[in-house]
Design a protein around this motif. Structure first.
Motif, PDB file in Angstrom:
ATOM      1  N   SER A 255       0.796  -1.234   0.000  1.00  0.00           N
ATOM      2  CA  SER A 255       0.000   0.000   0.000  1.00  0.00           C
ATOM      3  C   SER A 255       0.826   1.281   0.000  1.00  0.00           C
ATOM      4  O   SER A 255       0.277   2.374  -0.089  1.00  0.00           O
ATOM      5  CB  SER A 255      -0.978   0.026   1.176  1.00  0.00           C
ATOM      6  N   ALA A 256       2.146   1.173   0.063  1.00  0.00           N
ATOM      7  CA  ALA A 256       3.004   2.364   0.059  1.00  0.00           C
ATOM      8  C   ALA A 256       3.161   2.903  -1.356  1.00  0.00           C
ATOM      9  O   ALA A 256       3.196   2.144  -2.329  1.00  0.00           O
ATOM     10  CB  ALA A 256       4.368   2.011   0.647  1.00  0.00           C
ATOM     11  N   VAL A 257       3.244   4.220  -1.483  1.00  0.00           N
ATOM     12  CA  VAL A 257       3.406   4.884  -2.780  1.00  0.00           C
ATOM     13  C   VAL A 257       4.714   5.673  -2.738  1.00  0.00           C
ATOM     14  O   VAL A 257       4.963   6.428  -1.792  1.00  0.00           O
ATOM     15  CB  VAL A 257       2.217   5.838  -3.051  1.00  0.00           C
ATOM     16  N   ALA A 258       5.540   5.513  -3.777  1.00  0.00           N
ATOM     17  CA  ALA A 258       6.842   6.189  -3.831  1.00  0.00           C
ATOM     18  C   ALA A 258       6.671   7.707  -3.873  1.00  0.00           C
ATOM     19  O   ALA A 258       5.661   8.223  -4.352  1.00  0.00           O
ATOM     20  CB  ALA A 258       7.619   5.708  -5.054  1.00  0.00           C
ATOM     21  N   GLY A 259       7.675   8.413  -3.357  1.00  0.00           N
ATOM     22  CA  GLY A 259       7.682   9.873  -3.396  1.00  0.00           C
ATOM     23  C   GLY A 259       8.119  10.452  -2.059  1.00  0.00           C
ATOM     24  O   GLY A 259       8.208   9.747  -1.056  1.00  0.00           O
ATOM     25  N   ALA A 260       8.392  11.753  -2.061  1.00  0.00           N
ATOM     26  CA  ALA A 260       8.790  12.440  -0.829  1.00  0.00           C
ATOM     27  C   ALA A 260       7.579  12.555   0.087  1.00  0.00           C
ATOM     28  O   ALA A 260       6.494  12.946  -0.344  1.00  0.00           O
ATOM     29  CB  ALA A 260       9.344  13.823  -1.151  1.00  0.00           C
ATOM     30  N   LYS A 261       7.751  12.199   1.337  1.00  0.00           N
ATOM     31  CA  LYS A 261       6.654  12.202   2.318  1.00  0.00           C
ATOM     32  C   LYS A 261       7.101  12.930   3.574  1.00  0.00           C
ATOM     33  O   LYS A 261       8.292  13.027   3.870  1.00  0.00           O
ATOM     34  CB  LYS A 261       6.243  10.771   2.709  1.00  0.00           C
ATOM     35  N   ASN A 262       6.131  13.408   4.342  1.00  0.00           N
ATOM     36  CA  ASN A 262       6.439  13.928   5.670  1.00  0.00           C
ATOM     37  C   ASN A 262       5.228  13.730   6.576  1.00  0.00           C
ATOM     38  O   ASN A 262       4.089  13.721   6.114  1.00  0.00           O
ATOM     39  CB  ASN A 262       6.894  15.390   5.630  1.00  0.00           C
ATOM     40  N   LEU A 263       5.518  13.506   7.810  1.00  0.00           N
ATOM     41  CA  LEU A 263       4.500  13.368   8.857  1.00  0.00           C
ATOM     42  C   LEU A 263       4.912  14.280  10.009  1.00  0.00           C
ATOM     43  O   LEU A 263       6.094  14.558  10.189  1.00  0.00           O
ATOM     44  CB  LEU A 263       4.414  11.919   9.345  1.00  0.00           C
ATOM     45  N   THR A 264       3.951  14.705  10.785  1.00  0.00           N
ATOM     46  CA  THR A 264       4.255  15.553  11.928  1.00  0.00           C
ATOM     47  C   THR A 264       4.143  14.751  13.217  1.00  0.00           C
ATOM     48  O   THR A 264       3.522  13.692  13.246  1.00  0.00           O
ATOM     49  CB  THR A 264       3.298  16.752  12.007  1.00  0.00           C
ATOM     50  N   TYR A 265       4.761  15.273  14.245  1.00  0.00           N
ATOM     51  CA  TYR A 265       4.620  14.694  15.583  1.00  0.00           C
ATOM     52  C   TYR A 265       4.661  15.847  16.577  1.00  0.00           C
ATOM     53  O   TYR A 265       5.101  16.948  16.268  1.00  0.00           O
ATOM     54  CB  TYR A 265       5.723  13.665  15.866  1.00  0.00           C
ATOM     55  N   THR A 266       4.184  15.575  17.776  1.00  0.00           N
ATOM     56  CA  THR A 266       4.099  16.613  18.804  1.00  0.00           C
ATOM     57  C   THR A 266       4.935  16.203  20.008  1.00  0.00           C
ATOM     58  O   THR A 266       4.885  15.061  20.445  1.00  0.00           O
ATOM     59  CB  THR A 266       2.624  16.802  19.251  1.00  0.00           C
TER      60      THR A 266
END
Length: 156
Positions: free
Chosen positions: A140-151
């Motif tokens: 289910s993963a798609v190639a490309g630049a990704k980012n996620l946030t965290y607190t």
């Protein structure tokens, strides 16, 4: 008449004594500690570098800017742990992390971590290093630049 005055004085004295017995006063104590307000600033953005989606796997970013795991790929951007500077009173502070909903990046589960959930602040400043783990589901993963946030939450 003398008896009436004596009786009136006796009754008045009784009421005065009774009203004084029904009143009391005490002093309370209020404790508190004056502290500096906590401030936190991100000083280094977390970077995993390249992560493979060819097969299911994991890539773990350590607190010393190192990566390990079957999904970590050599090359690309250099790994860098997240870093935050805390300004606070010279005491112990508590650290808690929470991650954004990983569903915005299909096939990836993101879990940030710190080495210790408490930190001693000295000189009114301390540094928090943040590592993390990426669990990859290749289907289910798609190639490309990704980012996620965290607190990062810091409390006394």
């Amino acid at each position: 008449m003398k008896n009436n005055i004596l009786l009136s004085t006796l009754v008045a004295s009784t009421f005065l004594i009774a009203s004084q017995a029904d009143a009391a006063q005490a002093t309370g104590t209020a404790n508190f500690k004056l502290v500096y307000p906590i401030a936190i600033t991100e000083t280094a953005i977390m970077e995993f570098g390249d992560v493979s989606i060819i097969a299911d796997g994991n890539c773990t970013l350590g607190y010393a800017d190192d990566v390990s795991g079957t999904a970590c790929v050599a090359g690309g951007s250099a790994a860098l742990s997240g870093e935050f500077t805390v300004t606070a009173d010279n005491t112990n502070v508590n650290i808690a992390l929470s991650a954004a909903d990983s569903s915005s990046v299909p096939g990836v589960t993101f879990t940030p971590s710190v080495a210790n959930t408490s930190l001693t602040v000295t000189g009114n400043s301390a540094v928090i290093k943040v590592g993390a783990s990426l669990d990859i589901v290749a289907a289910s993963a798609v190639a490309g630049a990704k980012n996620l946030t965290y607190t990062v939450d810091v409390t006394y």
